[in-house]
Write a protein that holds these residues in place. Structure first.
Motif, short mmCIF file in Angstrom:
data_model
loop_
_atom_site.label_atom_id
_atom_site.label_comp_id
_atom_site.label_asym_id
_atom_site.label_seq_id
_atom_site.Cartn_x
_atom_site.Cartn_y
_atom_site.Cartn_z
N ALA A 20 0.84 -1.21 0.00
CA ALA A 20 0.00 0.00 0.00
C ALA A 20 0.87 1.25 0.00
O ALA A 20 0.61 2.19 0.73
N LEU A 21 1.93 1.27 -0.81
CA LEU A 21 2.92 2.34 -0.71
C LEU A 21 2.97 3.27 -1.92
O LEU A 21 3.87 4.10 -2.03
N ARG A 73 6.94 -0.88 17.31
CA ARG A 73 5.61 -0.68 17.88
C ARG A 73 5.68 -0.24 19.34
O ARG A 73 4.75 0.38 19.86
N HIS A 74 6.78 -0.58 20.01
CA HIS A 74 6.96 -0.18 21.40
C HIS A 74 7.75 1.13 21.53
O HIS A 74 8.13 1.51 22.63
N VAL A 82 7.50 -3.07 6.63
CA VAL A 82 6.17 -2.81 6.07
C VAL A 82 5.57 -4.14 5.62
O VAL A 82 6.24 -4.92 4.94
N ALA A 83 4.33 -4.40 6.02
CA ALA A 83 3.65 -5.64 5.62
C ALA A 83 2.97 -5.45 4.28
O ALA A 83 2.48 -4.37 3.96
N HIS A 85 0.13 -6.88 1.15
CA HIS A 85 -1.30 -7.19 1.17
C HIS A 85 -1.59 -8.60 1.66
O HIS A 85 -2.71 -8.91 2.03
N THR A 133 8.24 -8.87 25.77
CA THR A 133 6.92 -9.33 25.34
C THR A 133 6.95 -9.89 23.91
O THR A 133 5.90 -10.19 23.35
N HIS B 70 -2.28 -2.01 12.73
CA HIS B 70 -2.27 -2.87 11.54
C HIS B 70 -2.10 -2.04 10.27
O HIS B 70 -1.27 -2.36 9.41
N ARG B 73 1.35 -0.47 9.99
CA ARG B 73 2.31 -1.53 9.66
C ARG B 73 2.27 -1.87 8.17
O ARG B 73 3.25 -2.37 7.62
N HIS B 74 1.15 -1.61 7.54
CA HIS B 74 1.02 -1.87 6.11
C HIS B 74 1.33 -0.62 5.27
O HIS B 74 1.10 -0.62 4.07
N GLY B 75 1.82 0.43 5.91
CA GLY B 75 2.21 1.61 5.15
C GLY B 75 1.06 2.57 4.89
O GLY B 75 1.25 3.57 4.20
N VAL B 76 -0.12 2.28 5.42
CA VAL B 76 -1.23 3.24 5.28
C VAL B 76 -0.91 4.43 6.18
O VAL B 76 -0.50 4.26 7.33
N PRO B 81 -0.19 3.53 17.09
CA PRO B 81 -0.22 3.49 18.56
C PRO B 81 1.07 2.87 19.09
O PRO B 81 1.65 1.98 18.45
N VAL B 82 1.52 3.35 20.23
CA VAL B 82 2.74 2.82 20.86
C VAL B 82 2.32 1.85 21.96
O VAL B 82 1.43 2.16 22.76
N ALA B 83 2.94 0.67 21.95
CA ALA B 83 2.63 -0.34 22.98
C ALA B 83 3.50 -0.11 24.21
O ALA B 83 4.65 0.31 24.10
N ASP B 84 2.94 -0.38 25.38
CA ASP B 84 3.70 -0.21 26.61
C ASP B 84 4.41 -1.52 26.99
O ASP B 84 4.36 -2.50 26.25
N ASP B 87 2.76 -4.67 26.67
CA ASP B 87 2.31 -4.94 25.31
C ASP B 87 0.88 -4.47 25.08
O ASP B 87 0.19 -4.98 24.20
N MET B 123 -5.71 6.76 -0.99
CA MET B 123 -5.32 6.24 0.33
C MET B 123 -6.46 5.47 0.98
O MET B 123 -6.25 4.48 1.68
N LEU B 126 -6.36 2.08 -0.43
CA LEU B 126 -5.24 1.34 0.16
C LEU B 126 -5.59 0.90 1.58
O LEU B 126 -5.25 -0.20 2.02
N ARG B 129 -7.83 -2.08 1.29
CA ARG B 129 -7.07 -3.30 0.96
C ARG B 129 -6.31 -3.82 2.16
O ARG B 129 -6.30 -5.01 2.46
N THR B 133 -6.69 -7.91 5.86
CA THR B 133 -6.01 -8.89 6.70
C THR B 133 -6.14 -8.56 8.19
O THR B 133 -5.50 -9.21 9.02
#
Lengths: 312, 312
Positions: A20-21, A73-74, A82-83, A85, A133, B70, B73-76, B81-84, B87, B123, B126, B129, B133
């Motif tokens: 999705a880039l 992510r932490h 980057v994931a 599709h 974690t 999510h 992570r897919h480039g959208v 969000p930041v995990a503590d 987690d 966008m 995207l 799409r 997942t």
């Protein structure tokens, strides 16, 4: 030097439709890295680093890429994969396993300041905490079993003094057990060329492809052995203290770690002395890496064996 | 106006120790957003947006924050969000569910160009799409069942013409079934104030707290009804075509979507007309929002009911 696999714009543009880039704008080889092929990839949506893996297989990658994603992510400073599709971080491109990660600003530092060493120590401790974690596991492929086995094959190539030192250190490490020490996910290769900095801030740790599960203090020792080492191979006490202070501002060593810290520093020197001896005396056929001087780590090991101040 | 819950620096500094984000440098309230409290938070490691949720409960958040993670992570383009250290993306702060997300550059656009509408459409496709997942599910709490039920409570407050229009449109939508249309995760509120732009590039979609599973074309209709709408409530055909072209450059409508597109535009207008009527005639006790004019969406709905060109 480090573009071993050539990717055409047409090939990449087709492969990018998995993501999705946006559309490909430009592609430029990166002259750094000695194991993989790296490119800067600019699309209509942003700037990424493309890595084609020359040795690791597609099935090896989920541990490393999942770890980088988890750490990013932490909030740990590192590239985020980057994931695509299919929700995968890697797939084949030009016949090689390939992935895209976010592009970080910053550059590596050859002569770090105490403040930079402190920042590296702090971020390493944050990485260790965030790794708590991460659910996947990877035993260290270059741990004590590896260096003992590798040393056996090296003795014939070494002079008497070197062989005696290596034999003695392997035996010394074997005589020490560390079951009581905190372990977790470690970077295992946090040298100066694997950290991008912006001034005194960490832009990102990079190159997680030696990451594995092992003792956390051992990871600190690996980093200190590079970050606090002067060109002549001696350790700069101020840089060493700064890195340790930064680390312990987040995760103070427990008593057992303080007690075994000198052994850790020696283990970390031994591991890189052995791998450099191996590269020097038994280079892999067709390997494209340039050989680094093993002597640096021999001298460091000898110094660690005799010093009395370990900067804690 | 939009800092409903005050957080002290001391309280935030303590809460930040849950994260791998360094020390608090500064904290500044954000004067935007009508449902939640938002702050810019700067730490020694970077800049983040802190949200304290005034209505959503801690147990409601994993769907929304997991979705943003999510998509990022897919480039959208959206905040990550930041995990503590546990987690988790959210935990209590000042008695409210709270989270930190990455801070995006860019700003919202009140008078978009065709190029900006095109970028939003692309966008959004995207995002649809990448949402394929995402494993979590959330039924649309403001779907046909909601607007039918809500309309029943509104008729007593409306004049004859309004009531007749609302009754007729609810019946019209009920008479249409859309089982054959592609569905997935939708943003469901992609108005101009929920997109940050840098020039003609999307810096990020924000405010995912209406996201849910529903028809993808309905999400496009919601976006078009805002992005292509002029101040007088009419639709700018050039902007509408640009948004649809951008969307279909990634995901072309299937025939069933083209056939039902006029119904979608009406549904999207109806949904916001109903919610604005509700806010206007039956505001929730103690609600701090400012009421937006319901008439805009009534006029838009009337126009959609009579137009012949739907910009496809």
């Amino acid at each position: 030097m480090s573009v071993y696999t050539t990717v055409s714009e047409a090939e990449l543009a087709a492969w990018l439709s998995r993501y999705a880039l946006g559309e490909l704008v430009s592609l430029r080889g990166i002259a750094a890295g000695i194991t993989n092929t790296n490119y800067f990839v600019t699309t209509t949506h942003g700037r990424y680093v493309l890595t084609l893996f020359e040795v690791l297989r597609l099935e090896d990658l989920p541990f490393y890429l999942g770890l980088m994603s988890h750490l990013a992510r932490h909030g740990v400073a590192c590239p985020a994969p980057v994931a695509d599709h299919n929700d995968a971080f890697a797939s084949l491109l030009a016949g090689k396993p390939a992935c895209l990660v976010t592009c970080l600003d910053g550059q590596d530092v050859s002569t770090p300041s105490a403040a930079q060493c402190r920042a590296v120590g702090e971020m390493l401790a944050l990485m260790h905490r965030a790794g708590d974690t991460y659910p996947e596991r990877m035993p260290n492929p270059r741990g004590p079993a590896w260096w003992s086995r590798t040393a056996s094959g090296l003795y014939p190539f070494l002079n008497e003094d070197e062989a005696a030192l290596l034999r003695d250190e392997v035996a010394y490490q074997e005589a020490h057990r560390f079951d009581a020490l905190p372990s977790g996910v470690i970077h295992a290769d946090l040298f100066r060329d694997n950290v991008l900095m912006q001034g005194e801030t960490i832009a990102g740790f990079i190159d997680f492809y030696y990451a594995c599960n092992d003792l956390l203090a051992y990871d600190v020792a690996i980093a200190l052995n590079d970050w606090a080492r002067r060109d002549d191979g001696s350790i700069d006490a101020e840089l060493a203290r700064a890195l340790l202070a930064g680390y312990q501002s987040v995760r103070p060593f427990i008593e057992a770690e303080r007690d075994t810290w000198p052994v850790m520093l020696r283990a970390a020197a031994l591991r890189f002395w052995v791998s450099r001896l191996l590269d020097f005396h038994q280079p892999q056929a067709g390997e494209l890496t340039y050989t680094k001087d093993p002597g640096v780590f021999r001298h460091l090991l000898e110094a660690h064996r005799t010093r009395s101040d370990f900067w804690l």
